[in-house]
Scaffold this active site. Structure first.
Site, PDB file in Angstrom:
ATOM      1  N   ASP A   9       0.855  -1.195   0.000  1.00  0.00           N
ATOM      2  CA  ASP A   9       0.000   0.000   0.000  1.00  0.00           C
ATOM      3  C   ASP A   9       0.882   1.232   0.000  1.00  0.00           C
ATOM      4  O   ASP A   9       1.566   1.502   0.982  1.00  0.00           O
ATOM      5  CB  ASP A   9      -0.905  -0.001   1.241  1.00  0.00           C
ATOM      6  CG  ASP A   9      -2.022  -1.013   1.100  1.00  0.00           C
ATOM      7  OD1 ASP A   9      -2.164  -1.870   1.997  1.00  0.00           O
ATOM      8  OD2 ASP A   9      -2.737  -0.953   0.087  1.00  0.00           O
ATOM      9  N   ASP A  49     -10.564  -5.019  -1.382  1.00  0.00           N
ATOM     10  CA  ASP A  49      -9.369  -4.622  -0.640  1.00  0.00           C
ATOM     11  C   ASP A  49      -9.770  -3.975   0.681  1.00  0.00           C
ATOM     12  O   ASP A  49     -10.405  -2.927   0.695  1.00  0.00           O
ATOM     13  CB  ASP A  49      -8.567  -3.623  -1.501  1.00  0.00           C
ATOM     14  CG  ASP A  49      -7.258  -3.230  -0.851  1.00  0.00           C
ATOM     15  OD1 ASP A  49      -6.453  -2.546  -1.507  1.00  0.00           O
ATOM     16  OD2 ASP A  49      -7.026  -3.616   0.311  1.00  0.00           O
TER      17      ASP A  49
HETATM   18  C1  DX5 Z   1      -6.231   0.402   2.930  1.00  0.00           C
HETATM   19  C2  DX5 Z   1      -5.368  -0.528   2.084  1.00  0.00           C
HETATM   20  C3  DX5 Z   1      -5.708  -1.974   2.316  1.00  0.00           C
HETATM   21  C4  DX5 Z   1      -5.518  -2.356   3.790  1.00  0.00           C
HETATM   22  C5  DX5 Z   1      -5.860  -3.827   3.984  1.00  0.00           C
HETATM   23  O1  DX5 Z   1      -5.959   1.725   2.572  1.00  0.00           O
HETATM   24  O2  DX5 Z   1      -5.532  -0.275   0.711  1.00  0.00           O
HETATM   25  O3  DX5 Z   1      -4.890  -2.783   1.476  1.00  0.00           O
HETATM   26  O4  DX5 Z   1      -4.164  -2.150   4.148  1.00  0.00           O
HETATM   27  O5  DX5 Z   1      -5.608  -4.095   5.326  1.00  0.00           O
HETATM   28  P1  DX5 Z   1      -6.684  -4.860   6.240  1.00  0.00           P
HETATM   29  O6  DX5 Z   1      -6.785  -6.242   5.645  1.00  0.00           O
HETATM   30  O7  DX5 Z   1      -6.036  -4.854   7.599  1.00  0.00           O
HETATM   31  O8  DX5 Z   1      -7.956  -4.088   6.164  1.00  0.00           O
HETATM   32 ZN    ZN Z   2      -4.518  -1.773  -0.661  1.00  0.00          ZN
END
Ligand code: DX5
Ligand code: ZN
Length: 240
Positions: free
Chosen positions: A46, A192
């Site tokens: 990310d 996501d």
């Molecule tokens: C949020 C990101 C996601 C997030 C996913 O801005 O794009 O990829 O990090 O993490 P979890 O699975 O912890 O929600």
């Molecule tokens: Zn992401």
């Protein structure tokens, strides 16, 4: 695995792409080996610039420093991604996903990405994705569908791992599917954010190709066991 990144991914879906945002950077190499052992084939970086979304995370040097033969899935939550594509491609990105909310030239950014060579292996090509924030109408992807291999819906507002899955997401997924159907192209779907042990059973029944999962894998001491569990639940749910 041989073939382009898209071909490789299509052979293994449904699968998970493990978000690195909450990984323990002090033991990252060990963590990556562990999740690979568990059957993970994609790691999700990310990238946040503190402008497109409130958080600042990692950039090309960190992504380049991660030596793995899992596919590097790079989620650009940055303004004007077109200006930065080359540096993320040079860092070894296999899949690059941009947000149409982050530039007035999303189509041109995707077209440009389509001309770039994969630094790990020219023959692989680079898989192209578009991701929508929870507040962006799904119709925005329609004019971009000829330039993408996957459409992601964020099920959380961008910026943090460990947030709650937004309940409107499944209905939005149906809208994305209808647009993909109308395009006549074979385009994958992804969700996501906000996917946990508690909701993966339900989410896996939605028939999504890639689930991005971060904290549900890396929170707690047993990331490999978590990854194995989430992969199993995803594939179980798909069979129902
Ligand atoms: C949020 C990101 C996601 C997030 C996913 O801005 O794009 O990829 O990090 O993490 P979890 O699975 O912890 O929600
Ligand atoms: Zn992401």
């Amino acid at each position: 695995m041989t073939g382009t990144v898209s071909e490789r991914v299509q052979k293994v879906v449904p699968t998970i792409s493990v978000g690195m945002l909450t990984a323990d950077m002090m033991v990252l190499g060990r963590e990556l080996d562990a999740i690979k052992e568990a059957g993970v084939v994609m790691v999700h970086f990310d990238v946040m610039d503190g402008k497109f979304c409130p958080m600042i995370t990692v950039g090309p040097p960190v992504i380049k420093s991660v030596r793995t033969d899992m596919l590097k899935d790079v989620h650009l939550m940055i303004n004007e991604p077109l200006e930065h594509l080359e540096s993320f491609v040079a860092a070894g990105a296999d899949l690059i996903t941009i947000h149409p909310e982050s530039t007035i030239h999303a189509h041109r950014a995707l077209q440009t990405l389509g001309t770039m060579k994969n630094h790990n292996d020219h023959a692989r090509g680079i898989m192209r994705g578009i991701a929508l924030n929870p507040g962006t109408p799904v119709a925005v992807v329609e004019p971009l569908l000829d330039e993408v291999d996957i459409v992601f819906l964020l099920a959380v507002n961008p910026g943090w791992g460990g947030q709650k899955f937004i309940s409107a997401t499944p209905a939005r997924l149906e809208q994305v599917r209808a647009l993909i159907e109308r395009s006549g192209r074979h385009i994958l779907t992804g969700l996501d954010g906000g996917i946990t042990r508690g909701n993966i059973g339900e989410i896996s029944k939605l028939g999504v190709d890639i689930l991005v999962i971060g904290s549900a894998v890396f929170d707690g001491p047993e990331s490999a066991k978590n990854a194995r569990f989430m992969l199993h639940e995803l594939r179980q749910g798909r069979e129902q």
